[in-house]
Design a protein around this motif. Structure first.
Motif, short mmCIF file in Angstrom:
data_model
loop_
_atom_site.label_atom_id
_atom_site.label_comp_id
_atom_site.label_asym_id
_atom_site.label_seq_id
_atom_site.Cartn_x
_atom_site.Cartn_y
_atom_site.Cartn_z
N LEU A 4 0.85 -1.17 0.00
CA LEU A 4 0.00 0.00 0.00
C LEU A 4 0.89 1.23 0.00
N VAL A 5 0.66 2.13 -0.93
CA VAL A 5 1.49 3.32 -1.07
C VAL A 5 0.60 4.55 -0.99
N GLU A 6 0.88 5.41 0.00
CA GLU A 6 0.12 6.64 0.19
C GLU A 6 0.77 7.80 -0.54
N SER A 7 -0.03 8.79 -0.88
CA SER A 7 0.46 10.01 -1.47
C SER A 7 -0.52 11.14 -1.14
N GLY A 8 -0.05 12.37 -1.28
CA GLY A 8 -0.91 13.52 -1.11
C GLY A 8 -0.72 14.31 0.16
N GLY A 9 0.14 13.84 1.05
CA GLY A 9 0.38 14.57 2.28
C GLY A 9 1.17 15.83 2.03
N GLY A 10 1.23 16.68 3.05
CA GLY A 10 1.97 17.92 2.93
C GLY A 10 1.59 18.91 3.99
N LEU A 11 2.01 20.15 3.77
CA LEU A 11 1.74 21.25 4.69
C LEU A 11 0.58 22.07 4.17
N VAL A 12 -0.37 22.35 5.04
CA VAL A 12 -1.54 23.13 4.67
C VAL A 12 -1.93 24.04 5.83
N GLN A 13 -2.49 25.20 5.51
CA GLN A 13 -2.94 26.12 6.54
C GLN A 13 -4.27 25.68 7.14
N PRO A 14 -4.54 26.07 8.38
CA PRO A 14 -5.85 25.76 8.96
C PRO A 14 -6.99 26.23 8.06
N GLY A 15 -7.99 25.39 7.92
CA GLY A 15 -9.11 25.67 7.03
C GLY A 15 -8.91 25.17 5.63
N GLY A 16 -7.73 24.73 5.30
CA GLY A 16 -7.44 24.24 3.98
C GLY A 16 -7.86 22.79 3.78
N SER A 17 -7.52 22.27 2.60
CA SER A 17 -7.91 20.92 2.22
C SER A 17 -6.74 20.14 1.66
N LEU A 18 -6.80 18.84 1.83
CA LEU A 18 -5.86 17.91 1.23
C LEU A 18 -6.60 16.65 0.83
N ARG A 19 -6.11 16.01 -0.22
CA ARG A 19 -6.63 14.72 -0.61
C ARG A 19 -5.51 13.69 -0.54
N LEU A 20 -5.71 12.67 0.26
CA LEU A 20 -4.77 11.58 0.36
C LEU A 20 -5.24 10.42 -0.51
N SER A 21 -4.29 9.75 -1.12
CA SER A 21 -4.62 8.62 -1.96
C SER A 21 -3.75 7.43 -1.57
N THR A 117 2.08 8.91 5.43
CA THR A 117 2.35 10.19 4.80
C THR A 117 2.05 11.30 5.80
N GLN A 118 2.94 12.27 5.88
CA GLN A 118 2.83 13.34 6.87
C GLN A 118 1.84 14.39 6.42
N VAL A 119 0.93 14.74 7.32
CA VAL A 119 0.02 15.86 7.13
C VAL A 119 0.27 16.85 8.26
N THR A 120 0.61 18.07 7.89
CA THR A 120 0.87 19.12 8.86
C THR A 120 -0.05 20.29 8.60
N VAL A 121 -0.83 20.67 9.60
CA VAL A 121 -1.75 21.79 9.50
C VAL A 121 -1.23 22.89 10.40
N SER A 122 -0.74 23.95 9.80
CA SER A 122 -0.10 25.01 10.56
C SER A 122 -0.09 26.30 9.77
N SER A 123 -0.08 27.42 10.49
CA SER A 123 0.04 28.72 9.87
C SER A 123 1.49 29.06 9.56
#
Length: 123
Positions: A4-21, A117-123
């Protein structure tokens, strides 16, 4: 032989969106329940969302109004659409799948995990 291979993580601001696959590959016969888990620093891994082969879903109460899980059986993928992200959503997100696979000379029913995959929600 199942990966199983994940993708789509990253840095996003609060209120934003991400799609993981998550894409499953290998000697797969059938994919049953698939889901996403997450683990924040210093905390245990927790269920985020799960979807059965028939399309039934369940979510953690903290994300049920913000996240959506879906799957494509033909592509052997499961996605997690994350909206209205909060700092407390910050974590490593792991794909999980219940799989019937052909392992050499026998069929095996087992549970597999992605690498995360790392998801970081920060300003």
């Amino acid at each position: 032989q199942v990966q199983l291979v994940e993708s789509g993580g990253g840095l996003v601001q609060p209120g934003g969106s991400l799609r993981l696959s998550c894409a499953a590959s290998g000697s797969i016969i059938s994919l049953y329940s698939m889901g996403w888990y997450r683990q924040a620093p210093g905390k245990q891994r927790e269920l985020v969302a799960r979807i059965t082969s028939g399309g039934f879903t369940n979510f953690a109460t903290s994300v049920k109004d913000r996240f959506t899980i879906s799957r494509d059986n033909a592509k052997k993928t499961v996605d997690l659409q994350m909206n209205s992200l909060k700092p407390e959503d910050t974590a490593v997100y792991y794909c999980n799948a219940d799989v019937l696979s052909r392992n050499y000379y026998s069929d095996i029913r087992d549970v597999y995990w992605g690498q995360g995959t790392q998801v970081t929600v920060s300003s």
